[in-house]
Design an enzyme around this catalytic site. Structure first.
Site: not given
Ligand code: NAG
Ligand code: NAG
Ligand code: NAG
Length: 500
Positions: A66, A69, A410, A413
């Site tokens: 992330c 994060c 992403c 993906c």
């Protein structure tokens, strides 16, 4: 849950701001290499033990992939090092919520996105959401306030100006610090302390602004916008809480790069109302005209189920991506309803807003659907679907369709792409099976049909229109098995017509 990239409008809104603030801040984390780490690492084996022994501990639930994060990590570490010297101690900890062994913890603490920060008190008996800033100094200041008393006594005018400085502050004015009203006020402060600052005093005369001759007891809410001061005299818990929630929402929420506006933007998105968002260049020449017209409109619509936000395009690239908008469409206004409908008016003039909103309220506006153009050539193994042909391809074609919802950014993906290609190739000779994908960031997805909370999401619609979500493992064999198990062999059957 499968490995997915999570998405929410909230993160897209803030992604730009966070990227800016992290590149401007000091990039050197406290201590390079072998130095001591101040943030505690917890996992399922020692979480309850550590929390159980702590009177006050902050826990960050994060995922290694992330980005937000990663931006937070050096700030969090720096804050932990400063707070390690604080009295009473303030511990900062982190849990890798993506790790299988910790998933139970993430569920227990209702972690829906990353990073999620929780404040745990009294050995974990009390749990509050962390609602503070995301840079080191802000984290320190916010947590120092959280670890002290929920409401501070205001004894002097200096105390009052320190406390009331551009934030929402709720002050109880009493004739004595006893009795049910005082107890209720203190309980409210305890309950809402992670959202607002609280103070109490015997002397209204030392408070900034407002009338000092009050009938005590009174709850006085200070805010840096609109009326600036509001009084309230009902000390029932529910009534006080409702008052605070309502009085702390600005008539018009302002969205730009200034982090002090962000708590109001969060409130704006958490509101159950429909949302009107006006985007323009705040350095442009018509800004003042727009702002004053829009503010008056927002005031008139107060209590009518619509919340209003004014956004600077310089700060709103995430939102523009989300809505599929371009800079040359501004000034523009968009309304998003809770059932996912959108209404848009672009290249606005200040006088357009009021009549357009009236049309919206009357129900005479046509919703707008974001779609890429239907591709003219579509001869790759994995077919491209867009919003404008989604219904035709998936539900009216009488075929078995596996559809992937993806986002260009992403990583999960990207990993799935070659696998999906192989799946499509393996079905190439079967005319009744279609493997397709849709860019869910550039196309509106009908949220009443598909639940897309992360990417990639895969749905399968059988020839007879039976819709199932795939949540297995993303291997070629598993996906092929899944298609074989769920497909109908009927093509062009009557059951297809029944669906239409
Ligand atoms: C909790 O356990 C993990 C390993 O299981 C360890 O890395 C970590 O340092 C421990 N944390 C504390 C605070 O003891
Ligand atoms: C304090 O709050 C409780 C719970 O809402 C309520 O029953 C009580 O009447 C309140 N006390 C006062 C003085 O308003
Ligand atoms: C906003 O307006 C200012 C002043 O006219 C201009 O310099 C700036 O480039 C504009 N910004 C955008 C993103 O259009």
């Amino acid at each position: 849950m499968a490995r997915v990239c999570r998405v929410s409008i909230f993160f897209l809104f803030f992604s730009f701001v966070l990227a800016i603030s992290s590149s401007e801040s000091d990039p050197s984390p406290a201590g390079a290499g072998a130095e001591e780490e101040f943030v505690l690492t917890l996992d399922a084996s020692n979480f309850s033990d550590t929390v159980g022994k702590s009177s006050f501990i902050v826990v960050e639930f994060y995922a290694p992939w992330c980005g937000h994060c990663k931006n937070l990590a050096p700030e969090y570490e720096k804050a932990a090092s400063i707070l390690s010297k604080h009295d009473p101690p303030v511990s900062l900890a982190k849990v890798d919520a993506n790790d299988e062994v910790n998933k139970g913890l993430a569920g227990e603490y209702d972690v829906k996105g990353f990073p999620t920060l929780k404040i745990l008190r009294d050995g974990g008996k009390s749990i509050q959401e962390y609602k503070g800033p995301r840079e080191a100094d802000g984290i320190v200041e916010y947590l120092k306030r959280q670890v002290g008393p929920a409401s501070l006594e205001i004894k002097s005018a200096e105390d009052a100006t320190t406390l009331v400085n551009g934030k929402i502050v709720i002050v109880g004015v009493f004739s004595k610090f006893q009795g049910e009203e005082f107890e209720n006020f203190t309980a409210l402060a305890e309950k809402l302390r992670s959202d607002y600052s609280f103070g109490h005093t015997l002397n209204a005369g030392i408070l900034p602004q407002g009338d000092s001759t009050v009938n005590r007891p009174v709850v006085r809410l200070f805010k840096p916008f609109d009326e600036l001061v509001v009084d309230f005299q009902d000390f029932h818990m529910d009534a006080m809480e409702k008052f605070v929630e309502e009085a702390s929402v600005p008539i018009l929420t302002f969205y730009n790069k200034d982090p002090s506006n962000h708590p109001y933007v969060i409130k704006f998105f958490n509101s159950p109302n429909a949302k009107a968002l006006l985007f323009l260049n705040v350095s442009g020449e018509h800004f003042e005209a727009f702002k004053s017209k829009y503010h008056d409109i927002a005031k008139n619509y107060k209590g009518k189920g619509v919340s209003f936000l004014l956004g600077d395009i310089e700060a709103s690239q995430g939102a523009f991506q989300y809505f599929g908008l371009k800079d040359d469409q501004v000034p523009l206004i968009i309304i998003q309803t809770n059932d996912g409908q959108k209404y848009l008016k672009q290249n606005l003039e200040p006088d357009h807003i009021a009549p357009w909103l009236k049309e919206y309220m009357d129900g005479s506006l046509k919703p707008f659907k974001k779609s890429e153009p239907i591709p003219e050539v579509n001869n790759e193994p994995v077919k491209i679907v867009v919003a404008d042909n989604l219904h035709d391809v998936v539900f009216s074609s009488g075929k078995n369709v596996l559809l992937e919802f993806y986002a260009p950014w992403c990583g999960h993906c990207k990993k799935l792409a070659p696998i999906l290609d192989e799946v499509a190739v393996s079905f190439e000779n079967e005319a009744d099976v279609v493997i397709a994908k849709i860019d869910a960031t550039s196309n509106d997805i009908p949220s009443d049909v598909f639940e897309v909370q992360g990417y990639p999401t895969l749905y399968f619609s059988s020839a007879s229109g039976n819709l199932v979500q795939y949540d297995g493992i993303n291997s070629k064999e598993d996906i092929i098995d899944f298609v074989q198990k769920n497909r109908d062999t009927v093509v062009q059957s009557d059951s297809v017509k029944d669906e239409l």
